[in-house]
Write an enzyme that holds these catalytic residues in place. Structure first.
Site, PDB file in Angstrom:
ATOM      1  CB  VAL A 183      45.599  41.426  40.777  1.00 43.10           C
ATOM      2  CG1 VAL A 183      45.759  42.792  40.890  1.00 43.10           C
ATOM      3  CG2 VAL A 183      45.717  40.835  39.344  1.00 43.10           C
ATOM      4  CB  CYS A 184      47.143  42.408  46.661  1.00 44.27           C
ATOM      5  SG  CYS A 184      46.731  43.061  48.560  1.00 44.27           S
TER       6      CYS A 184
END
Length: 171
Positions: A89-90
């Site tokens: 996840v960014c």
């Protein structure tokens, strides 16, 4: 077994989440003797394209937690602007608190020791509800999402890919 400082802090967070869970999430230890690896079950938030979905993720905590952020990775295949193909996840609060002018993020948006698992989980729900298309991890998903949103749902390519996932049935 004596616990180190980071393990005690993590244990208290884990215990708190068992007593007062975050709506839409369930957390468990992958192994009872390993506080550094958590299994996360995510129920797609209501009134989003992910509603009705059941997604698995893993959080891995470094030994200097809470001074460094954990990692958060979807194990379930996700089509989302802020999720890399490998599931990472960014999200700003999971980025180390270093000054990185290239990122476009303010230092105040990055990880700091006052963040915790609860704030991470709430940020993931927020990201599922409203993706950040300005800093995409998946450019194709970002372009499709923007097109879908700007067409008020008439361009259904993004929605179709999300909804055709086999993870839209609860366990």
């Amino acid at each position: 077994m004596a616990m180190s400082g980071w393990q005690k802090a993590l244990w208290l967070e884990w215990k708190g989440l068992q007593e007062e869970p975050v709506e839409g999430f369930r957390v468990a230890l992958l192994n009872e003797s390993d506080l550094a690896n958590w299994e996360v079950a995510i129920f797609g938030p209501p009134e989003t394209l992910y509603q009705g979905g059941y997604f698995k993720a893993q959080m891995t905590f470094p030994q200097d937690y809470p001074y460094s952020p954990p990692s958060f990775r979807f194990l379930t295949k996700m089509w989302h602007p802020n999720v890399y193909e490998n599931g990472d996840v960014c999200i700003s609060i999971l980025h180390p608190p270093t000054d990185d002018p290239q990122s476009g993020e303010l230092p105040s948006e990055r990880w700091n020791p006052t963040q915790n698992v609860r704030t991470i989980l709430l940020s993931v729900i927020s990201l599922l509800s409203e993706p950040n298309t300005f800093s995409p991890a998946n450019v194709d998903a970002s372009v499709m999402y923007r097109r879908w949103r700007e067409s008020d749902g008439r361009d259904s390519e993004y929605e179709t890919i999300v909804r055709d996932s086999p993870f839209f049935s609860l366990p």
